[in-house]
Enzyme design. Structure first.
Site, PDB file in Angstrom:
ATOM      1  N   LYS A   1     -33.341 -74.905 -26.969  1.00 39.91           N
ATOM      2  CA  LYS A   1     -32.749 -75.144 -28.285  1.00 39.91           C
ATOM      3  C   LYS A   1     -31.586 -74.167 -28.512  1.00 39.91           C
ATOM      4  O   LYS A   1     -30.434 -74.567 -28.473  1.00 39.91           O
ATOM      5  CB  LYS A   1     -33.813 -75.050 -29.367  1.00 39.91           C
ATOM      6  CG  LYS A   1     -34.886 -76.134 -29.154  1.00 39.91           C
ATOM      7  CD  LYS A   1     -36.169 -75.809 -29.830  1.00 39.91           C
ATOM      8  CE  LYS A   1     -37.352 -76.617 -29.326  1.00 39.91           C
ATOM      9  NZ  LYS A   1     -37.225 -78.062 -29.374  1.00 39.91           N
TER      10      LYS A   1
ATOM     11  N   ASP B   1     -44.387 -67.776 -32.079  1.00 42.29           N
ATOM     12  CA  ASP B   1     -43.657 -68.816 -31.350  1.00 42.29           C
ATOM     13  C   ASP B   1     -42.295 -68.946 -32.037  1.00 42.29           C
ATOM     14  O   ASP B   1     -42.202 -69.431 -33.165  1.00 42.29           O
ATOM     15  CB  ASP B   1     -44.438 -70.133 -31.417  1.00 42.29           C
ATOM     16  CG  ASP B   1     -43.691 -71.287 -30.740  1.00 42.29           C
ATOM     17  OD1 ASP B   1     -42.520 -71.101 -30.339  1.00 42.29           O
ATOM     18  OD2 ASP B   1     -44.274 -72.383 -30.635  1.00 42.29           O
TER      19      ASP B   1
ATOM     20  N   TRP C   1     -46.659 -77.910 -34.034  1.00 46.56           N
ATOM     21  CA  TRP C   1     -46.654 -76.972 -32.910  1.00 46.56           C
ATOM     22  C   TRP C   1     -47.709 -75.889 -33.061  1.00 46.56           C
ATOM     23  O   TRP C   1     -48.291 -75.439 -32.080  1.00 46.56           O
ATOM     24  CB  TRP C   1     -45.259 -76.386 -32.677  1.00 46.56           C
ATOM     25  CG  TRP C   1     -44.333 -77.458 -32.191  1.00 46.56           C
ATOM     26  CD1 TRP C   1     -43.313 -78.050 -32.878  1.00 46.56           C
ATOM     27  CD2 TRP C   1     -44.388 -78.134 -30.916  1.00 46.56           C
ATOM     28  NE1 TRP C   1     -42.725 -79.034 -32.114  1.00 46.56           N
ATOM     29  CE2 TRP C   1     -43.362 -79.112 -30.910  1.00 46.56           C
ATOM     30  CE3 TRP C   1     -45.198 -78.021 -29.788  1.00 46.56           C
ATOM     31  CZ2 TRP C   1     -43.130 -79.956 -29.821  1.00 46.56           C
ATOM     32  CZ3 TRP C   1     -44.965 -78.856 -28.704  1.00 46.56           C
ATOM     33  CH2 TRP C   1     -43.948 -79.809 -28.727  1.00 46.56           C
TER      34      TRP C   1
END
Ligand code: PMP
Length: 378
Positions: free
Chosen positions: A214, A190, A120
C-alpha cells in the site's frame, strides 16, 4: 502529476491517461508514484552498472547490501525508530504476522488481548486463536464496525502477554487516531494500510508490522519493527522461519529474500523522504481525506456512516443511497479514468484508497467527478 489547482477532473484524468495511466484508487496492490515507476523502468536492464537487473541480482552482493542498509536507515529516520528496535524485511504478508506475533510474544500457554475493529482485526484474531488463548477486549460489531468501542467498555486480561490492534481497518475505513492504552502490556500494531501516512509513536509499541503493497511499494515484502525485550520468552521449538530472533540474527536473510519488493520499498522510502517525510505526508493525507468526507457529508447520494473521530485517512468507503446506480457509477468512473473503486468483496459498495502515492489533484478530480455524477442524476 503536474496538474495545477485549477485543473478540472477531466484535465487530471486526461493527463494521467495521456501518460498511459489511470487514477488507481485500489486498496492494494496500490498505485506507485510516477517518478518511482520511471526510475524502476530506467534502472531495470542494468542496475547501477552491474549489467544486471534487480530481478536477477544477488541478494548477498555488495549492491543489494548497500541498498538494504539505506532502506533500513531511511525507515528508521522517517519513523524515528529507537535503536533498541530491530527492523526486519520478511516474506509472507501481514497474514503471516497474524501468526508470528502471538507465537513469539504469547506462545501456546498464554493469553493475548485483541481489539476487534473490523475485518482485518477479525482475521488476526482467528489466526491467534490457533496459537493461544485470545481475549477479545472489545468488539466493534455492536457499532457495525463503524466506531471504536469506548475505552470504558474494554475488558482486558491484565495477565495477558500483549494487546493487538489494527491501526487502520482497510475495508470498513475505521482508524485509530489515538494510541490505545495497553495497561503496560506489550502493544502490537498492524500498520499495513497506514504505515508512513502520518507520524506514529514507535516507542509505545513492542511490535509493529506492515505489508508493503500500500504505502511501501509492492506485495511480497512485510516490514516488522520489534523491540528486543519483547522477544525474551519466544517458545522453544519455534520453527526458525517463524522466530523473529532468527530473522534478526540473519539480518532478514534466513533464506532468499523478496529482492525486487525490497528494492521497490527502498525507492518508496527515498520518495517519501524527498516529499518532506512523514509529517508532510500526514498533512497531505489529511487534506485528501477531508476532500472526500466533505463531499460525502454534503451529498444526498453518497453515504459514509463511520463515526467522524475514527474515519480513515487512507480508505474512504462509501455507499450510494440509490443502489440501482452502482453499476452506472463504476462504469462512468472507469471511463473517466478512475479505477479500483469497488468496495471489498465482503463489504460491497465503494471505497477510495488514498495512500501516499495518490496525488491531491487525483482526489480532487475524483471528487469533482462524483459531484458531477450526482448532479446529472438529481
Ligand atoms: N492487515 C490489513 C490492515 C490489511 O489491509 C491487509 C491487506 N489488505 C492485511 C492485513 C493482509 O495483508 P497480506 O495480504 O499482505 O497478508
Amino acid at each position: 502529476m503536474q496538474a495545477t489547482k485549477m485543473a478540472t477532473a477531466a484535465d487530471v484524468s486526461r493527463a494521467a491517461r495521456l501518460r498511459g495511466r489511470v487514477l488507481n484508487f485500489g486498496a492494494g496492490p496500490a498505485m506507485l508514484p510516477d517518478s518511482v515507476l520511471a526510475e524502476i523502468q530506467q534502472e531495470l536492464p542494468d542496475y547501477q552498472g552491474t549489467g544486471m537487473s534487480m530481478l536477477e541480482i544477488q541478494h548477498r552482493g555488495p549492491e543489494f547490501q548497500k541498498l538494504i542498509r539505506q532502506a533500513e536507515a531511511d525507515l528508521r529516520g522517517l519513523m524515528q525508530i529507537p535503536d533498541e528496535y530491530s527492523v526486519l524485511f520478511l516474506h509472507g504478508g501481514a497474514n503471516l504476522q497474524f501468526a508470528m506475533a502471538p507465537l513469539n510474544l504469547a506462545g501456546r500457554n498464554a493469553c493475548a488481548n485483541y481489539l476487534n475493529t473490523g475485518y482485518w482485526s477479525a482475521r488476526a484474531i482467528g489466526e491467534a486463536q490457533r496459537i493461544c488463548k485470545v481475549q477479545v477486549v472489545a468488539d466493534a460489531e455492536i457499532y457495525a464496525y463503524r466506531n471504536i468501542p469506548p475505552v470504558q467498555q474494554w475488558q482486558m486480561d491484565s495477565n495477558a502477554a500483549m494487546l493487538h490492534y489494527t491501526v487502520n481497518e482497510t475495508i470498513n475505513g475505521v482508524e485509530f487516531h489515538w494510541l490505545p492504552d495497553s495497561g503496560g502490556l506489550p502493544l502490537v500494531a498492524d500498520m499495513t494500510s497506514m504505515i508512513l501516512s502520518r507520524p506514529v509513536e514507535v516507542s509505545a509499541h513492542a511490535l509493529i508490522y506492515a505489508a508493503a503493497q500500500k504505502n511501501l511499494g509492492i506485495a511480497g515484502l512485510t516490514v516488522v519493527i520489534v523491540r528486543g525485550d519483547a522477544l525474551r520468552d519466544v517458545p522453544a521449538g519455534t520453527p526458525s522461519m517463524l522466530d523473529y530472533r532468527e530473522h534478526i540474527r540473519a539480518h532478514s536473510m534466513l533464506n532468499t529474500p523478496p529482492v525486487f519488493a525490497w528494492y521497490v520499498a527502498a525507492k518508496m522510502l527515498a520518495w517519501i523522504k524527498q516529499q518532506g517525510g512523514v509529517a508532510a505526508m500526514a498533512s497531505r493525507n489529511q487534506r485528501k481525506a477531508a476532500v472526500l468526507y466533505e463531499l460525502v457529508d454534503a451529498s444526498s447520494l453518497y453515504q459514509n456512516a463511520v463515526e467522524h473521530s475514527c474515519r480513515s485517512w487512507m480508505n474512504v468507503p462509501f455507499q450510494l443511497a440509490d443502489r440501482t446506480l452502482e453499476q452506472a457509477f463504476l462504469e462512468a468512473a472507469a471511463s473517466a479514468g478512475f479505477v479500483g473503486l469497488a468496495g471489498h468483496r465482503s463489504a460491497g459498495g465503494f471505497r477510495a484508497s488514498l495512500y501516499n502515492a495518490m496525488p491531491e489533484s487525483g482526489v480532487r478530480a475524483l471528487a469533482e467527478f462524483m459531484r458531477e455524477f450526482e448532479r446529472a442524476r438529481a
